[in-house]
Design a protein around this motif. Sequence first.
Motif, PDB file in Angstrom:
ATOM      1  N   PRO A   1      24.226   0.097 -40.481  1.00  0.00           N
ATOM      2  CA  PRO A   1      24.054   1.549 -39.827  1.00  0.00           C
ATOM      3  C   PRO A   1      25.494   2.493 -39.791  1.00  0.00           C
ATOM      4  CG  PRO A   1      23.417  -0.534 -38.620  1.00  0.00           C
ATOM      5  CD  PRO A   1      23.879  -0.566 -39.712  1.00  0.00           C
ATOM      6  N   VAL A   2      26.244   1.330 -39.413  1.00  0.00           N
ATOM      7  CA  VAL A   2      27.811   1.469 -39.269  1.00  0.00           C
ATOM      8  C   VAL A   2      28.174   2.873 -39.668  1.00  0.00           C
ATOM      9  CG1 VAL A   2      30.271   1.407 -38.274  1.00  0.00           C
ATOM     10  CG2 VAL A   2      28.665   0.126 -37.475  1.00  0.00           C
TER      11      VAL A   2
ATOM     12  N   GLY B   1      25.891   5.773 -39.711  1.00  0.00           N
ATOM     13  CA  GLY B   1      26.652   6.722 -38.921  1.00  0.00           C
ATOM     14  C   GLY B   1      27.784   7.178 -39.225  1.00  0.00           C
ATOM     15  N   VAL B   2      28.839   7.038 -39.694  1.00  0.00           N
ATOM     16  CA  VAL B   2      29.701   7.839 -39.712  1.00  0.00           C
ATOM     17  C   VAL B   2      29.759   8.786 -41.444  1.00  0.00           C
ATOM     18  CG1 VAL B   2      32.127   7.987 -40.976  1.00  0.00           C
ATOM     19  CG2 VAL B   2      31.545   6.144 -39.221  1.00  0.00           C
TER      20      VAL B   2
ATOM     21  N   ILE C   1      27.948  11.625 -39.663  1.00  0.00           N
ATOM     22  CA  ILE C   1      28.458  12.584 -39.150  1.00  0.00           C
ATOM     23  C   ILE C   1      29.581  13.019 -39.785  1.00  0.00           C
ATOM     24  CG2 ILE C   1      30.366  12.624 -36.405  1.00  0.00           C
ATOM     25  CD1 ILE C   1      28.645   9.786 -35.359  1.00  0.00           C
TER      26      ILE C   1
END
Lengths: 344, 583, 386
Positions: free
Chosen positions: A16-17, A20-21, A24
Amino acid sequence: MKLRDFVLRRIILAIPVVFGVLTITWFLSYIVGDPITMYITERTPDAAIPGIRAAHGLDESPVVQYFIYLSNLFQGNWGVSTSTGADAPVLELLAMKFPATIELAIVAMIFAIVLGIPLGIISATKKDKVQDHITRIFALSGVSMPIFWFGLMLKYLFFFQFSQWGLPYLPGGDRYNIRRFSYEPTTGFLLVDSLVFEHNVYMFTDALVHLIMPGFCLGYITLAIITRMMRSSMLEVIKEDYITLARSKGLTERVVIYKHALRNALIPTVTVIGLAFGGLITGAVLTETIFNWPGLGRWAVRAILNADMAAINGFTLLVAFIFVIANFIVDMIYGVLDPRIRYG
Amino acid sequence: MESESQTPHLQDNHGEDENAITFRILVIIQIIFIMSSLILGGIIFLGNIAYMIQGLMGISTIPNELISMWSLQGFLVLILSILLMRSYQGVMEKLPDAFSSSFYLYVFLTVIFATMGSFGLVFIIVIILQLVLIFIPSVRILWFEEFVEDTKPRIKETRFTLHLVRKSPLVVVGILIIVFMVGVAFTAPWIATYEGTDMVFEDAKLPPGAESNTIKLNFAYALDDMQFNPDIMPNYYYDEVAITEDHLKTVEIPRMFIGVSDMNTGFDAVSVNITFRIYNLNVTEYDAMTESERLSYLYADDSVISNTSVNRDNLLRYINLNNETGVYVWELQFTASQKTTEWSVNTRVGISYYSIYPIHIWGTDNYGGDIYSRIIWGAQEDLKISLSVVAVAVTIGAVVGAVSGYYGGKFDELVMRVTDIFFAFPGLVLAMAIVMALGTRSLETISIALMITWWPTYARLVRAQVLTEREKLYIEASRSSGASDTRILVSHILPNTIQPVIVQATMDIGSVLLVAAGLAFIGFGPPVGTAEWGMMIAVGQDYILSSPWMTLYPGLAILVTALAFNLVGDGIRDIMDPKLRRR
Amino acid sequence: MTTTPDDLVLNVKELYLNFYTYEGTVRALDGVNMFLRRGDTMGVVGETGCGKSVTAKSILRLVEAPGKIESGEILLYDKDQETGQIQEIDIAKLQQEEMLGIRGNKISIVFQDPATYPNPVFRVGDQISEVIELHQDLSLDVLNMKIAKLELSLSASTTSENRAEIEEKINYYKQQLDNPPKPDKKSKREAAKLKAIEMLKLVRMPAPEQVANQYPHELSGGMRQRALIAASLACNPSILICDEATTALDVTVQAQVLMLLNQLKKEIGSSIIVITHDMGVVAETCNWVNVMYAGVTVESCATLELFEKPIHPYTAGLLTAVPKLHEDRDRLPQIRGTVPNLITPPSGCRFHPRCDYATKICKEKKPLLEEQKPGHWVACHNPLNS
């Protein structure tokens, strides 16, 4: 916990990290500028643009565009960077510039660890004495200075002024003396290449000398962080019961501190070191610009100034990956240092 | 035996009666107070929200002055009133705790109301009234002793903390520097020799300690837009001016300036004779003389007839004075043939003189801005940015972190992943992207960008702290005694987690300066010319070899300020750490 | 106190110790007197905060700033292993460097909490062998170890040529047995480890070889405490201080450990100081008791005598506060009042505000520890039972 489970868990947490990046960065490039700029350059003929737009699905709805962006990324198509003069695929540029930055970051990290840990220990064992005060001021200065200002000042003094005064001076930029040596990267790590592949000791020392100032400049913040962490965890540890026990065994203060206390105090410090590694890459953005270092950071700054979204996105993703990997390594080291945590 | 036991019983009864009356008054006043402050806070708060919505929708109705002036106060009053309402509920049940918490809230509210002018004064008077009431002996017995018992250890702890602070030289030095810097920021208009935006182009890139290359024209007005009484004719005004050393610092000669313009006598169209004279006299001599005697001391004169219908002549003259110290009397006289009903005129009389620009102690930048002054003005801007960024980040982070740590579950997972993402992002790039997305590059957008990048740190910190605190036995104990979640969170967990947050916040005030400077460096700073330290360094780096002072001094300013905050934060951590805290 | 030093190992005379704190000077020890005979188990009892542990730590000079020994003597009578000569050492006056040879070697200590005292990141065996390596001359052990190893390989090897070579080596080492050479670090460490396992065996640790390779958190509380005892006994100390060593353990484990200590005392020939607030532990293990109150030794005598005829009012109060099975009482008697604040201790006898027998002199003059009866020292102006 088994080692395998642990690794799996980490990977699942990292997904997920990374996503997410990814999201974004895509979102930012979507709202900040036209995403088409990621794929075209100034030299692209106007007539070709609609074709490229359609080829990359940029005429579709944002959701579709997002998935196209993702699939492009996974296929290794990270866009084209326009800010380096010659237009080149981002992934290629990243691979080319990465070694220089990592080399600098590693040297900075070595500076930070080699100086930071002993300073932290001194500061803790001499708490509230003059040594402690001096060490703390030295360490805290590291997190109180704009890194680029520090770099500028170092460069002004040790390069410009020293050469003006006729003293032996440190080189003010670049990875090596371009006029003396020619360098064809093999691994990209100059220190490795010069010794292993070129067998050129002069080049190696020259590269080392070139690393001193940017390495120290970049490492200073990390040094400060490590010193502070080492000090506070050491202070905590030397209040522990097992230190009293070690003293009651008749061990000398040296052994008590450097064997019994240090091993325990290192555990939180290692965490900080890992987290700081991600910070080093960000710090490199500023340091590399000052010292004209042909790495990722300087490239990123140029990309930012030219609104080169493909390059910015690539850089961001890389930093995020490094961060995730550094965290993972920290957890592994944690397990080695602290027997209470066992993965397998 | 019997009589002995009855007497106190009677007294008790009596005491309860009296108690009841005072208590009832107290409760009534409290209800009035809470209603009015809730209304006040509510109006201001809602008004502000309405204003914001208006702004977003592009409608512009000018808001009530009250609303726009006290937006922050209104918000705080609203929050504190809600808290106060809760403690009033306790007061009605005569819980000692509630009395002491309302006591604290009174103190906070007084501070806020004190900034709200005469409007707040009314509220302060009501607060004082309530304070008097709760200190009346019959009410006081309900709470005061327990309050004192409660605060005693706290006061003792505080004293001990202060003792430790005094004993650690670095913290003291840090506090002194911070106080100094805040003082500099507040007194900037007086201690800065130039304005923050002043640019003396002739002085570009002067080294530290250099004198200015140019001179500055100054005006000292003796008469500024004086309106004369049209009923009295002739109408005249005179005063003494002195030429002092201040006016003679340059080779340029000091001059007298007379300006009478835009004369209007309305429909009467009266022609007015305007005469201006300068005498070589002082004012006592002038007063003693007749008009004709004065004329022999006349230094210079000038006059004009201003006729509104034919020609509207203005009297605008510079008259050179002697280039030496001395005293003159000037006289401005309006003479009209007849009176007029309407009369307006712009008048100015003054000395114009040249002075040397102040020395550039720390040199100038490439536009001729004085580095020293700009650093002082920059202190204002930079402290404002740091404080606001940290304050907002702490608030958001604390709320998110506390809730996610205390309740855990899905929300917690979500928050942690989001903070992970924030941490994985290179901070500088994220802040830069936000500035880019916000469009304009100003101190405000930079602040907003930094707030967005900063809150995850605090969310993490507070969450971790809440998690460890939540498991402790005293929380278990208070939960088993029936305390609500909010109560546990607010009155038990937060006070115990606040300490690392304070430390982190103190140190972050310094770090915000650095990141703001970094942003300026990569070209996302405030507009060029803004007196902001980071921007000054960013501009100075291009001139590092020719004028290193442009970079050196602002950098030192950041270093000293950030170091001070770091020293204090680091010191406080040592002092507050229960594991290191020793008696 | 006057006793011949011949049978003494430790004699603490008029020990004063202060803690300099923010709130004031805490007069933690205010004239502590105690002596320990060779082979004895001496109990030190008193309420929490009466200075028992501080006394123990000051015997090892482990009291850290802001604590400071003001005056007094801590005499250690150290018997030379070879000559049998007794040497008097005043621990209170030694430098910290000189203390290193005494700590863990001549005097060792077992602390209260087995959960926090072992270093969590080192193996149990290493933590024991560390002391052995530090204090003991292992040259003989190293030689023996080498011989044993060779003998093992001798029995395993078959070729005669090999055997001859090994035998030659064994003989070479055996010749050195009388005058063993200084061993190298690696073999010394190995020998120390073997010895550590022996120590674990000594404290009746099940599967000692395995335990030696484990980390403290992998052991139970009782096992950890055994390991700590093994470490403290590793150098055959003349004094073993057990500072509330059994307090944190289960009652059954506690009994085991106490029994073990008494057995080991005989095996090793140490003297033991048991510091506890538990009268039961004293009764079970000690033959001599020191009672402390607010930093002062108030009574010192044989255990049996103390339980039968306590002389000091405080001891008497303490003993009546111990619940007894054969008595049927609604409420345990207690000593009135609370432990005094040691920053502003009571004048004269520190016990007088709580004492039922206090007279005017108790408030004015501090009583000295005197031999009221043969073998029974008391510090009291109005002794009971005399």
